[in-house]
Scaffold this active site. Structure first.
Site, mmCIF file in Angstrom:
data_model
loop_
_atom_site.group_PDB
_atom_site.id
_atom_site.type_symbol
_atom_site.label_atom_id
_atom_site.label_comp_id
_atom_site.label_asym_id
_atom_site.label_seq_id
_atom_site.Cartn_x
_atom_site.Cartn_y
_atom_site.Cartn_z
ATOM 1 N N CYS A 1 -68.830 -62.432 31.477
ATOM 2 C CA CYS A 1 -67.627 -62.284 30.656
ATOM 3 C C CYS A 1 -67.836 -62.922 29.290
ATOM 4 O O CYS A 1 -67.251 -62.487 28.298
ATOM 5 C CB CYS A 1 -66.439 -62.955 31.338
ATOM 6 S SG CYS A 1 -66.243 -62.584 33.085
ATOM 7 N N GLU B 1 -58.051 -63.012 33.818
ATOM 8 C CA GLU B 1 -59.123 -63.133 32.822
ATOM 9 C C GLU B 1 -59.748 -61.756 32.719
ATOM 10 O O GLU B 1 -60.228 -61.204 33.709
ATOM 11 C CB GLU B 1 -60.146 -64.186 33.259
ATOM 12 C CG GLU B 1 -61.138 -64.527 32.162
ATOM 13 C CD GLU B 1 -62.522 -63.998 32.436
ATOM 14 O OE1 GLU B 1 -62.964 -63.096 31.686
ATOM 15 O OE2 GLU B 1 -63.160 -64.458 33.393
#
Length: 604
Positions: free
Chosen positions: A390, A356
């Site tokens: 994020c 990720e």
């Protein structure tokens, strides 16, 4: 809190990669127990020989569990409020005070043993960067090689445990974290990563607890997925651990990510080498201590801080590499992918790459939206944890008819936000993580003052702590850099579009950034919601309707994105666990044929 002590190693009977329905000592089990193919067949020890070598009881001395076990049904851990007068507030404040007064020594942990190299670096408070919290030791090439060996040694036993026994370690760790370790992990996260009490609570405590409990449940569901069997045949699917170690690389911004990157592969029978972020060393170390207190055997997770480039190069050159579990920058992950491609012929198998990476997360607003709801989504989605999530909102597309009201409401909230030491619970924001981040974000602020319009904020002060004001920028250029590039700070850029350009604006949102992590649409018009969901289908792996694009909950919104945001293997779901096993199909015929001919061959 008593210090965690690494548990003694123990041996548990039976292969741990699928449902067990026979006695471990039976002929069937002898035939189908997994053999570690990294060991030459001629040197595979018998159970008695292995026990003598390791000074442990023979595996046959452990009785099989007489039943089909199921893990407790997981529920999401409830967030504590830390309201004035609450017991959790008093406990957390006490731990903050105590831990701020300590300067601990953090060793490497390899094969369950603490290793002090004498080469150290310091973990500091971002909001008081002269305050040293810990000295952590740095690994060299010899230590990395020791970690590879320790992971290989531990894998022989850990991979043979029944999966329920591995799950039991995580379930106990979750309970410890929910109770006696909660204040310690939260305080470590607040002090070392400058999170507020609430941001630490939803991350280091609740999310990590959820990862450990839900992953045990997801593993159970995966192992239960078995093929059908025809007459006279028993078909089975064995979910084997990978052959080699998994390299876990965790970021600074979520303590829970480090707890998941390591334990998700470990739960499935793999062993792990963990390089924690240098700016989250304190919480990473305490996370390992919780797992040790829960009974994690030595060598299953090896804690190896050090130079990220040197450690990665050495591990990616190892023929024992079986996978990478990564959260970090797109640039670093791309570099790893390239190096593995160059090395692909040297590995035992194709390494599993799960990552990720970056994000440029959006909020797109339809003219039918409620301006007050949009303003709250910008303030929370863009400025909580200093915009260092994020999933943080960093670009907003707003129709001209709503811009004035959204801007005024958002700016009013921004001016009310308090910034400072997170030990002061009145503060909504702390500091950004380090000098490098502070300098990068400051550069974007300087550029905006020259080439765009700073609506509110724009000030950076780094003398005492790395503090940056929440900043709202307005631009008339849909290709302006702060709409396109990942900043990872408390900076939100707004692009104001004509109300009649909704469809064109959706196209702009989709093509502006290479990332596709999270995004949100605000609208009270269902047709507009449908249109946005379709047009932006590939622009976000996590898509929110009338909500901010942050705050994914394990078991409810599995997290991950595609394009330049990663492999989209959805942390907090069964999809992630599938990446850490290698399936083997087994067919047993109860009465094999004794004649090679078929009926059609008989003469008429």
């Amino acid at each position: 809190m008593s210090p965690a002590v690494a548990p003694k190693r123990r041996s548990v009977n039976a292969a741990g990669s699928g449902p067990r329905t026979t006695d471990p000592g039976s002929e069937y089990n002898r035939l189908f127990t997994r053999i570690d193919m990294s060991t030459p067949t001629s040197t595979i020890p018998t159970p008695a020989a292995a026990a003598t070598k390791n000074d442990m009881p023979a595996m046959s001395t452990f009785a099989a569990f007489g039943g089909v076990r199921r893990v407790p049904q997981p529920i999401n851990d409830p967030n504590k409020s830390y309201a004035p007068g609450s017991p959790e507030r008093a406990e957390l404040k006490a731990r903050l005070k105590a831990m701020a007064g300590e300067r601990i020594d953090i060793p490497l942990v390899i094969g369950g043993k603490e290793v002090r190299t004498g080469r150290t670096a310091q973990a500091v408070m971002p909001h008081d960067h002269k305050h040293v919290l810990a000295d952590y030791h740095l690994a060299g090439p010899d230590h990395v090689q020791q970690a590879i060996a320790a992971a290989a040694e531990a894998r022989r036993e850990w991979g043979s445990w029944p999966w329920e026994e591995r799950a039991a370690v995580l379930l106990r760790a979750a309970e410890l974290l929910a109770t006696t370790w909660r204040a310690t992990i939260n305080a470590a996260t607040m002090l070392g990563q400058s999170k507020t009490a609430f941001q630490a609570e939803i991350d280091a405590a609740s999310e990590m607890i959820d990862f450990w409990r839900f992953n045990a449940y997801f593993a159970q569901e995966l192992y239960s997925e078995q093929p059908i069997s025809g007459p006279g045949v028993w078909n089975q699917m064995e979910y084997r651990p990978l052959e080699g170690f998994v390299y876990a690389v965790s970021p600074f911004n979520f303590t829970a990510i480090g707890g998941n990157l390591t334990t998700a592969p470990a739960l499935m029978g793999n062993t792990v080498i963990w390089k924690p972020a240098s700016s989250a060393m304190l919480s990473g170390y305490y996370t390992l201590k919780v797992l040790e207190a829960a009974g994690l055997p030595p060598g299953v997770i090896n804690f190896v801080p050090g130079d990220p480039r040197d450690i990665s190069n050495q591990l990616l050159d190892s023929s024992e590499l079986a996978g990478i579990h990564f959260t970090g920058s797109t640039e670093v992950f791309n570099g790893m992918w390239k190096k593995i491609g160059e090395n692909v012929g040297r590995y035992r198998g194709y390494p599993r790459l799960v990552g990720e990476t970056g994000g440029k997360d959006f909020i797109v607003v339809h003219p039918s939206a409620d301006p007050s709801e949009v303003a709250v989504a910008i303030a929370r989605g863009g400025f909580e944890y200093q915009g260092q999530k994020c999933s943080a909102a960093s670009r907003v597309y707003i129709p001209r008819s709503l811009w004035n009201e959204v801007r005024e409401r958002t700016v009013a909230m921004m001016k009310a936000i308090k910034i400072g030491d997170v030990a002061d619970f009145r503060n909504f924001m702390g500091a950004v993580i380090d000098q490098k981040a502070f300098t990068k974000i400051s550069g974007y602020l300087d550029d905006a003052k020259r080439n765009a319009k700073v609506i509110s904020g724009g000030t950076a002060t780094g003398d005492h702590g790395y503090f940056i004001e929440p900043t709202l920028i307005e631009t008339t250029d849909p290709g302006y850099r702060s709409l396109c590039e990942e900043i990872f700070g408390p900076v939100v850029t707004a692009y104001v579009y004509p109300d009649n350009a909704w469809r064109e604006t959706l196209d702009i949102v989709d093509r502006t950034s290479p990332y596709a992590l999270t995004g949100a649409v605000f609208s009270r018009d269902r047709a507009a919601i449908r249109e946005a969901a379709s047009a932006l289908r590939n622009a976000a792996g996590n898509f929110y309707i009338n909500d901010k694009p942050t705050g994914a909950v394990v078991g409810q919104q599995p997290f991950g994105g595609a394009r330049a945001s990663g492999t989209n293997d959805k942390a907090g779901s069964m999809l992630n666990l599938v990446r850490w096993v290698s399936a083997r199909t087994i067919k047993e015929t109860f009465v094999p044929p004794r004649d090679y001919t078929y009926p059609f061959m008989t003469e008429e």
